[in-house]
Design a protein around this motif. Sequence first.
Motif, PDB file in Angstrom:
ATOM      1  N   GLY A 176      -1.735   5.818  -0.998  1.00  0.00           N
ATOM      2  CA  GLY A 176      -0.341   6.328  -0.668  1.00  0.00           C
ATOM      3  C   GLY A 176      -0.354   5.065   0.559  1.00  0.00           C
ATOM      4  O   GLY A 176       0.683   5.230   0.938  1.00  0.00           O
ATOM      5  N   GLY A 177      -1.068   4.584   0.784  1.00  0.00           N
ATOM      6  CA  GLY A 177      -0.398   3.275   2.273  1.00  0.00           C
ATOM      7  C   GLY A 177      -1.176   3.747   3.309  1.00  0.00           C
ATOM      8  O   GLY A 177      -1.013   4.097   4.650  1.00  0.00           O
ATOM      9  N   TYR A 178      -2.329   5.065   3.455  1.00  0.00           N
ATOM     10  CA  TYR A 178      -2.805   6.074   4.697  1.00  0.00           C
ATOM     11  C   TYR A 178      -3.590   5.512   5.403  1.00  0.00           C
ATOM     12  O   TYR A 178      -4.267   5.315   6.550  1.00  0.00           O
ATOM     13  CB  TYR A 178      -2.176   7.332   4.524  1.00  0.00           C
TER      14      TYR A 178
ATOM     15  N   ILE B 292       1.384  14.375   2.014  1.00  0.00           N
ATOM     16  CA  ILE B 292      -0.364  13.208   2.124  1.00  0.00           C
ATOM     17  C   ILE B 292      -0.391  13.630   3.670  1.00  0.00           C
ATOM     18  O   ILE B 292      -1.127  14.319   3.755  1.00  0.00           O
ATOM     19  CB  ILE B 292       0.325  12.422   1.996  1.00  0.00           C
ATOM     20  N   ASN B 293       1.033  14.083   4.717  1.00  0.00           N
ATOM     21  CA  ASN B 293       0.318  14.755   5.668  1.00  0.00           C
ATOM     22  C   ASN B 293       0.056  15.664   5.573  1.00  0.00           C
ATOM     23  O   ASN B 293      -1.132  15.755   6.388  1.00  0.00           O
ATOM     24  CB  ASN B 293       1.530  14.738   6.787  1.00  0.00           C
TER      25      ASN B 293
ATOM     26  N   VAL C 243       0.647  -1.350   0.060  1.00  0.00           N
ATOM     27  CA  VAL C 243      -0.163   0.088   0.275  1.00  0.00           C
ATOM     28  C   VAL C 243       0.995   0.632  -0.025  1.00  0.00           C
ATOM     29  O   VAL C 243       0.025   1.909  -0.468  1.00  0.00           O
ATOM     30  CB  VAL C 243      -0.711  -0.197   1.051  1.00  0.00           C
ATOM     31  N   ASN C 244       2.390   1.357   0.609  1.00  0.00           N
ATOM     32  CA  ASN C 244       2.600   2.295   0.753  1.00  0.00           C
ATOM     33  C   ASN C 244       3.594   2.864  -0.124  1.00  0.00           C
ATOM     34  O   ASN C 244       4.650   2.480  -0.208  1.00  0.00           O
ATOM     35  CB  ASN C 244       3.067   2.469   2.377  1.00  0.00           C
ATOM     36  N   ILE C 245       3.421   2.911  -1.121  1.00  0.00           N
ATOM     37  CA  ILE C 245       3.851   3.506  -2.407  1.00  0.00           C
ATOM     38  C   ILE C 245       4.857   4.991  -2.462  1.00  0.00           C
ATOM     39  O   ILE C 245       5.909   4.389  -3.031  1.00  0.00           O
ATOM     40  CB  ILE C 245       2.993   3.463  -4.074  1.00  0.00           C
ATOM     41  N   LEU C 246       4.433   5.802  -1.477  1.00  0.00           N
ATOM     42  CA  LEU C 246       4.917   7.222  -1.386  1.00  0.00           C
ATOM     43  C   LEU C 246       6.167   7.241  -0.581  1.00  0.00           C
ATOM     44  O   LEU C 246       6.778   8.142   0.203  1.00  0.00           O
ATOM     45  CB  LEU C 246       4.637   8.073  -1.800  1.00  0.00           C
ATOM     46  N   GLY C 247       6.091   6.411   0.584  1.00  0.00           N
ATOM     47  CA  GLY C 247       6.981   6.182   1.628  1.00  0.00           C
ATOM     48  C   GLY C 247       6.736   6.593   2.935  1.00  0.00           C
ATOM     49  O   GLY C 247       4.812   7.199   2.880  1.00  0.00           O
ATOM     50  N   HIS C 248       6.444   6.133   3.900  1.00  0.00           N
ATOM     51  CA  HIS C 248       6.447   6.438   5.566  1.00  0.00           C
ATOM     52  C   HIS C 248       6.326   7.890   5.559  1.00  0.00           C
ATOM     53  O   HIS C 248       7.455   8.867   5.285  1.00  0.00           O
ATOM     54  CB  HIS C 248       6.784   5.707   6.085  1.00  0.00           C
TER      55      HIS C 248
END
Length: 449
Positions: free
Chosen positions: A287-289, A68-69, A58-63
């Motif tokens: 983006g895995g969020y 995104i935040n 799911v997390n394609i653009l990094g934690h």
Amino acid sequence: MNDNATWMQRDLASLWHPCTQMKDHETLPVTPIRSGKGVWLEDFEGHRYLDAISSWWVNILGHANERINARIKTQLDTLEHVILSGFTHQPVIELSERLGRLAPEGLGHCFYADNGSSAIEVALKMSYHYWHNQGRPEKRRFLTITNGYHGETLGALSVGDVAIFTDTYRSLLLDVIKVPAPDGFGLPRDQWIDQARAAFAHMEAALERHGDELAAVIVEPLIQCAGGMRMYPPEYLTWLREACDRHNVQLIFDEIAVGFGRTGTMFACEQAGVRPDYLCLSKAITGGYLPLSVVMTTDEIYAAFYDDYSTLRAFLHSHSYTGNPLACAAALATLDILEDDDVIATNRDKSARIEQVTAPLREHPHVGDVRQTGMVVAIEMVKDKATLEPYDFRERRGLRVFQHAMSRGAMLRPLGNVIYWMPPYVITPEEIDFLGEVTREGLEVATGR
């Protein structure tokens, strides 16, 4: 209180983990994660682990992605949630418009759910209901290929074919027709198309025989992910679209795991130049969020449900968090980054680096196949390289790879005997090289060679 052992003990006293034999944790530690940044996760004792599988893809653009935040924080101050039946909001409208521009032309309507399995349920029910509304109630069955995986709710399980997930629940599942998958396992890439052509003969025969009772065909385009990252060429999708049209059967593409750039294009079906009747998306969409899924479909299908209330033709399917504004905001930020930073084009160099780093593993005496599509690579361990005889699953050789990788600071989580990488797109060349080292070492540990 902030040591790993304390958090692990509290976890095991209260949680039941997914896809896990909990008895394993008598000897296999649960790893409590305190934070993440980029491709790295960090536990409560400061150990770091490279997230080689994008935290379940799911997390394609990094934690902790700053963009995104920020988008989620802004949305949080405005609207956290509202019912989507009879109401709407800006993020879901903008996201639907954006997806309509990005997806293959003609997929003009978005129906939202909140996870991948639910999207599959929506597509199956919508297809069945479409034919019912068209006065064709006999078109109620589904056709798929072997080794597929579409989720773990009952409808999604029915159209799947990974035994470890389906066998226990067999008596609860729909009667689905399955034909051999176009699987290129063990073959050079230039021979995949011949294998796919041979497999498609079975699909064509099933459509010919069952077309009058079929609602739809459902497949995962290009990669059967949970089925061991087995891969096949886009030509199969081209043939399938033409055959479905000829036999008056709808087509569902499950791009839940492979959408949003994972295979080298925004959507995998682009590589075949075809459009499904239903496109199922989830996982990387935010983006895995946050949980979000969507089924995109055509004006024709939408129109089949559009009528006076008294006809009872409406599609009465819903989820409480359908089209959640926070999730839609995360999705919009994800699309902004993919487009503004030309991420998919940048991934081509990273894909080439992954290929370069993993190619030497083909020579390992217990590697039966190294295969890659875009930002996914799979290394399949076998007992006998000449015959491709697999290791007995009870030997749990993939678990040995996992344990070694964790000791080296990488989260590799093999699927049985298949070691795979599905990393965040922000991975660097140096981190790719590190994963190559860890994978080679893990192979040696797992196979004794």
